[in-house]
Scaffold this active site. Structure first.
Site, PDB file in Angstrom:
ATOM      1  CB  THR A  12     -33.657 -48.714 -29.524  1.00 41.93           C
ATOM      2  OG1 THR A  12     -33.013 -47.895 -28.563  1.00 41.93           O
ATOM      3  CG2 THR A  12     -32.607 -49.531 -30.249  1.00 41.93           C
ATOM      4  CB  SER A  53     -38.731 -43.696 -24.156  1.00 43.44           C
ATOM      5  OG  SER A  53     -37.737 -44.456 -23.523  1.00 43.44           O
ATOM      6  CB  THR A  85     -36.154 -50.202 -23.757  1.00 45.52           C
ATOM      7  OG1 THR A  85     -34.881 -49.603 -24.043  1.00 45.52           O
ATOM      8  CG2 THR A  85     -36.551 -51.138 -24.871  1.00 45.52           C
ATOM      9  CG  ASP A  86     -33.574 -45.608 -22.130  1.00 47.45           C
ATOM     10  OD1 ASP A  86     -33.233 -46.798 -22.233  1.00 47.45           O
ATOM     11  OD2 ASP A  86     -32.853 -44.666 -22.526  1.00 47.45           O
TER      12      ASP A  86
HETATM   13  N1  ASP Z   1     -32.613 -47.371 -25.215  1.00 54.44           N
HETATM   14  C1  ASP Z   1     -33.808 -46.803 -25.570  1.00 54.44           C
HETATM   15  C2  ASP Z   1     -34.696 -47.650 -26.493  1.00 54.44           C
HETATM   16  O1  ASP Z   1     -34.655 -48.789 -26.432  1.00 54.44           O
HETATM   17  C3  ASP Z   1     -33.814 -45.432 -25.976  1.00 54.44           C
HETATM   18  C4  ASP Z   1     -35.189 -44.942 -25.644  1.00 54.44           C
HETATM   19  O2  ASP Z   1     -35.676 -45.242 -24.584  1.00 54.44           O
HETATM   20  O3  ASP Z   1     -35.799 -44.342 -26.494  1.00 54.44           O
HETATM   21  O4  ASP Z   1     -35.463 -47.212 -27.259  1.00 54.44           O
END
Ligand code: ASP
Length: 336
Positions: A12, A53, A85-86
Site C-alpha cells: 500500500t 504482499s 502490511t498483509d
Molecule cells: N494492505 C496491504 C498493504 O498494506 C496490501 C499488501 O499487503 O500489499 O500493503
C-alpha cells in the site's frame, strides 16, 4: 554519516488508485522523495518488485531475504524494506530467523496509499530509516516499524485492517519508539540463534489448519494429501482441538509428520491443560506447543527447521522456542 539502503517491494505504501483498484506501482526513489528531508542520513535505494504482499510466495520471500543480504554486503549501516502490511510479519520473521548481522533490517509500509490526501507511508518510511541508523537498533535483529513504534519480528502481528496503528506485539509490546529524529529503547528483543537456511532451496510445504467449532479432520487430511511435510494447528484458546482433529494430529505425529500447536487467540501462550482433544492430549501424543507464536510465524519456523534439520526438525523448533521466548526486559512501563 550513517548510510542506509532502501529496498522497495510494493504494498500500500507504493499504491495508487487505478480503474481496477489499488495497485503497487510507485518506485523506491519516489517513496524516498515523499519521506522528506532526512538530515544526517545518506540513503540509497533500489526496487526488488512492486507487488501487493498478499501475492508473495515463499520463493519470493527467499529472494527478498537474499536481496537484503546482498544489500548488507555493500557498505551500509542498515537496510529498510518497504513491504505490504498483509504478510509483513511473515517476511520480517523469516528474515529474522536467518539474520546473523548486528546491523538492523527494518521493515515498514503503510495503511493508506501513496496518493492518499493524508498518507501514512512517508512518516513510516522516515521513522524506519531513523531506526535503521540508530545505535540502539544494533543487535536487535529484524524490526517492524510502524506508526511511531518498532517491534521485534517475532511476535508482531497485524491487528488492524485499516487504521494507521496496524501492528502490535500482544503480550510483548514494542521495543523502540520513534519521535522525529529521536529513537528510544523500550525493551531489548531476545532472539534465537540464526538458522543456517539455504535460501536457494525451496522451503518444505507446511500448512496451517484452523480450528473452529465442530471441525473434523478433513482439512488436516487435505494438507497431507497436498504434500505438507508439517502442519501447524491454529487451535482454540490455550491450544485445544476438537477430538477429531486431535486424533488425526496424533496419527500424523505417529507417522513422522511434525505438528505444532498455536492459538487462534491473539495473545498468550498455549499450554497442555485439557484432555478430551485439548492441549494435554496433543502434547502427550507428540505435537509441540509453540509458545505464543502465531500460526503463520510458526509455519515458517517449522518449514525452516525441516529444511535445516530434516531428520530432527523439532529439535530446531524447541531450541528456537526456548531461546527466543523469554519475557522481554522492559526499560519503562510502555505496553504496545
Ligand atoms: N494492505 C496491504 C498493504 O498494506 C496490501 C499488501 O499487503 O500489499 O500493503
Amino acid at each position: 554519516m550513517p548510510r542506509i539502503h532502501l529496498l522497495a517491494t510494493g504494498g500500500t505504501i507504493a499504491s495508487r488508485r487505478g480503474p481496477g483498484g489499488l495497485a503497487s506501482v510507485t518506485p523506491a526513489a519516489d517513496l524516498l522523495a515523499a519521506a522528506g528531508p532526512l538530515d544526517g542520513l545518506t540513503v540509497t535505494s533500489s526496487d526488488l518488485r512492486t507487488v501487493g504482499s498478499f501475492a508473495l510466495t515463499t520463493a519470493d520471500l527467499r529472494e527478498l531475504v537474499t536481496e537484503v543480504r546482498r544489500c548488507l554486503a555493500e557498505d551500509v549501516d542498515g537496510v529498510v524494506v518497504t513491504h505490504g502490511t498483509d504478510t509483513m510479519e511473515e517476511s520480517a520473521f523469516l528474515a529474522d530467523l536467518v539474520h546473523d548481522d548486528p546491523r538492523p533490517v527494518v521493515v515498514t509500509g503503510a495503511q493508506r496509499p501513496f496518493d492518499s490526501p493524508a498518507p501514512d507511508g512517508p512518516r513510516n518510511l522516515a521513522d524506519a530509516l531513523r531506526v535503521a541508523a540508530a545505535p540502539v537498533a544494533r543487535d536487535a535483529g529484524v524490526l517492524l516499524c510502524f506508526d511511531g513504534l518498532a517491534f521485534a519480528a517475532r511476535g508482531v502481528r497485524k491487528v488492524e485492517t485499516l487504521r494507521s496503528g496496524a501492528f502490535a506485539a500482544p503480550g510483548r509490546g514494542p521495543v523502540l519508539r520513534v519521535d522525529g529524529e529521536a529513537v528510544t529503547a523500550l525493551a531489548r528483543p531476545v532472539r534465537g540463534p540464526a538458522l543456517p537456511l539455504d535460501l536457494k532451496a525451496e522451503l518444505p510445504r507446511v500448512d496451517v489448519v484452523p480450528l473452529y467449532l465442530g471441525a473434523d479432520d478433513a482439512l488436516l487430511r487435505a494438507a497431507v494429501t497436498a504434500g505438507a511435510a508439517g502442519v501447524v494447528l491454529e487451535a482454540f484458546g490455550a491450544g485445544n482441538a476438537t477430538p477429531a482433529v486431535a486424533a488425526a494430529a496424533a496419527g500424523l505425529v505417529a507417522g513422522g509428520t511434525p505438528v505444532l500447536v498455536c492459538s487462534r487467540v491473539p495473545s498468550g501462550p498455549v499450554a497442555p491443560l485439557y484432555t478430551g482433544g485439548g492441549g494435554a492430549d496433543l502434547a502427550r501424543d507428540g505435537a509441540v506447543l509453540a509458545g505464543d507464536l502465531s500460526a503463520w510465524q510458526a509455519r515458517l519456523l517449522l518449514a525452516a527447521a525441516l529444511a535445516v534439520a530434516p531428520h530432527d526438525p523439532l529439535a530446531v523448533v524447541r531450541d528456537h522456542l526456548s531461546t527466543g521466548n523469554p519475557t522481554p526486559h522492559r526499560l519503562d512501563g510502555e505496553q504496545g
